[in-house]
Design a protein around this motif. Structure first.
Motif, mmCIF file in Angstrom:
data_model
loop_
_atom_site.group_PDB
_atom_site.id
_atom_site.type_symbol
_atom_site.label_atom_id
_atom_site.label_comp_id
_atom_site.label_asym_id
_atom_site.label_seq_id
_atom_site.Cartn_x
_atom_site.Cartn_y
_atom_site.Cartn_z
ATOM 1 N N GLN A 35 0.836 -1.101 0.065
ATOM 2 C CA GLN A 35 0.131 0.133 0.001
ATOM 3 C C GLN A 35 0.990 1.106 -0.117
ATOM 4 O O GLN A 35 0.446 2.251 -0.774
ATOM 5 N N GLU A 39 0.725 4.187 -2.899
ATOM 6 C CA GLU A 39 0.335 5.419 -2.473
ATOM 7 C C GLU A 39 1.408 6.619 -2.828
ATOM 8 O O GLU A 39 1.342 7.809 -3.157
ATOM 9 N N GLN A 40 2.648 5.926 -2.670
ATOM 10 C CA GLN A 40 3.820 6.973 -2.660
ATOM 11 C C GLN A 40 4.871 6.539 -3.750
ATOM 12 O O GLN A 40 5.992 7.405 -4.041
ATOM 13 N N SER A 165 -1.191 6.575 5.456
ATOM 14 C CA SER A 165 -2.713 6.509 5.399
ATOM 15 C C SER A 165 -3.248 5.500 6.400
ATOM 16 O O SER A 165 -2.476 4.807 7.083
ATOM 17 N N LEU A 166 -4.627 5.674 6.751
ATOM 18 C CA LEU A 166 -5.087 4.667 7.685
ATOM 19 C C LEU A 166 -4.813 3.103 7.270
ATOM 20 O O LEU A 166 -4.460 2.352 8.241
ATOM 21 N N SER A 169 -1.210 2.290 8.345
ATOM 22 C CA SER A 169 -1.204 2.192 9.700
ATOM 23 C C SER A 169 -1.785 1.014 10.286
ATOM 24 O O SER A 169 -1.178 0.409 11.208
#
Length: 337
Positions: A35, A39-40, A165-166, A169
């Protein structure tokens, strides 16, 4: 670590793998890193693979995840020009390649290993993990879990932890929670600092739900736990239980689910080391060795296994001589001081 971060986030194609017989840390770190790259990173394609035990699929972070481990079986062509990241896996023979084998790594552009398990060195000073020679390794045995190591990626260079992000995490929090026995062992000040960073800025309900899910049990799991307590054999400060295929089939219990309860044996007062042996469907044996401080990974390595000093495993392929080997291991564990 700086080099590894750059290699992963700048790669055009990333494959994230982990060990067979997955636990929360293996899957949490795998989902979390995948993830993170989505995202990054700059990857146009992010692939993951491996079977997830049914009990773990029901944990909150994985239950509604947009990532799916069983959606696609990897092919040899997937590995061409890919950056392959292997997590939480000390030796190459424990990597979950699905229907493939480690030879596919020869097609990869880069192979990166991130792990917290100790690995011995050969006579030339090289890691005895059988990974390809060109593998980039990051190994931190002081970390509570591989999820803790992945969490710390955000503290390198400009990758600020506040960008997390959630979902990332929650994945990593679950991995840390699993490998520390809900903060019962393998912890350090860094572990708690990492967790504080993971949950900062989010609704605590998103994490207390994970705590609750990992603390509750189904009625069938309660029966499995009762079976473990009833069938365990105690010899002075050592406990063991041997669960055959016949035992599992009688109750229709999956081997993966039963093996998760290995630490139950260590909750009995006076027990300082213990062993759980569970027979798989292919008649191989999964042997888990645990202790509260006595070194057991040397015993695991003697039989082709490995792991942490106080938490190790052995996999015995199907063989008519296995019960004799199991008896040997049990006697050596009893004599360990």
């Amino acid at each position: 670590m700086e080099k590894i971060v750059n290699e992963i986030l700048k790669a055009p194609k990333v494959i994230v793998l982990r060990h067979i017989m997955a636990d929360p840390d293996a899957i949490g770190s795998q989902y979390g890193l995948a993830q993170l790259v989505i995202e990054q990173g700059q990857a146009k394609q992010v692939l993951i693979a491996g079977d997830v035990p049914s009990t773990l699929k029901e944990l909150p972070p994985f239950r509604n995840s947009s990532l799916s481990l069983s959606e696609k079986l990897l092919t040899e062509s997937d590995f061409e020009k890919a950056t392959v990241v292997i997590l939480d896996t000390s030796t190459i023979n424990r990597v979950d390649f699905g229907p493939l084998d480690f030879s596919v790594l020869n097609k990869a552009q880069k192979v990166i290993k991130i792990d917290h398990h100790p690995v011995g060195l050969d006579t030339h000073g090289q890691p005895k993990d059988n990974y390809p020679k060109h593998t980039i390794r990051y190994q931190d045995t002081s970390a509570s879990s591989t999820s803790e190591i992945i969490s710390n990626l955000f503290e390198v260079n400009t990758y600020d932890i506040s960008l997390m992000s959630l979902p990332i995490s929650q994945y990593l929090y679950t991995g840390i929670l699993g490998d520390t026995g809900k903060f019962s062992y393998a912890i350090s000040p860094r572990t708690f600092n990492t967790v504080a960073n993971l949950i900062r800025g989010f609704d605590m309900k998103d994490f207390t739900e994970i705590n609750h899910a990992m603390s509750t049990t189904t009625l069938e799991e309660a029966k499995m736990k009762g079976y473990c307590y009833d069938k365990m054999v105690v010899d002075d400060d050592t406990a063991n239980i041997i669960i055959s295929r016949e035992d599992l089939n009688k109750h229709n219990w999956p081997a993966d689910d039963m093996a998760r309860f290995v630490n139950l044996l260590g909750t009995v007062q006076g027990i300082t080391k213990w062993m759980m042996c569970v027979q798989e469907e292919d008649l191989s044996w999964r042997i888990s060795l645990r202790s509260t401080g006595i070194i057991v990974n040397d015993l695991a390595e003697e039989y082709g296994g490995g792991g942490h000093p106080t938490a190790s495993g052995i996999l015995l392929p199907a063989n008519s001589n296995n019960m004799t080997i199991i008896q040997e291991i049990k006697e050596k564990l009893i004599s360990k001081q």
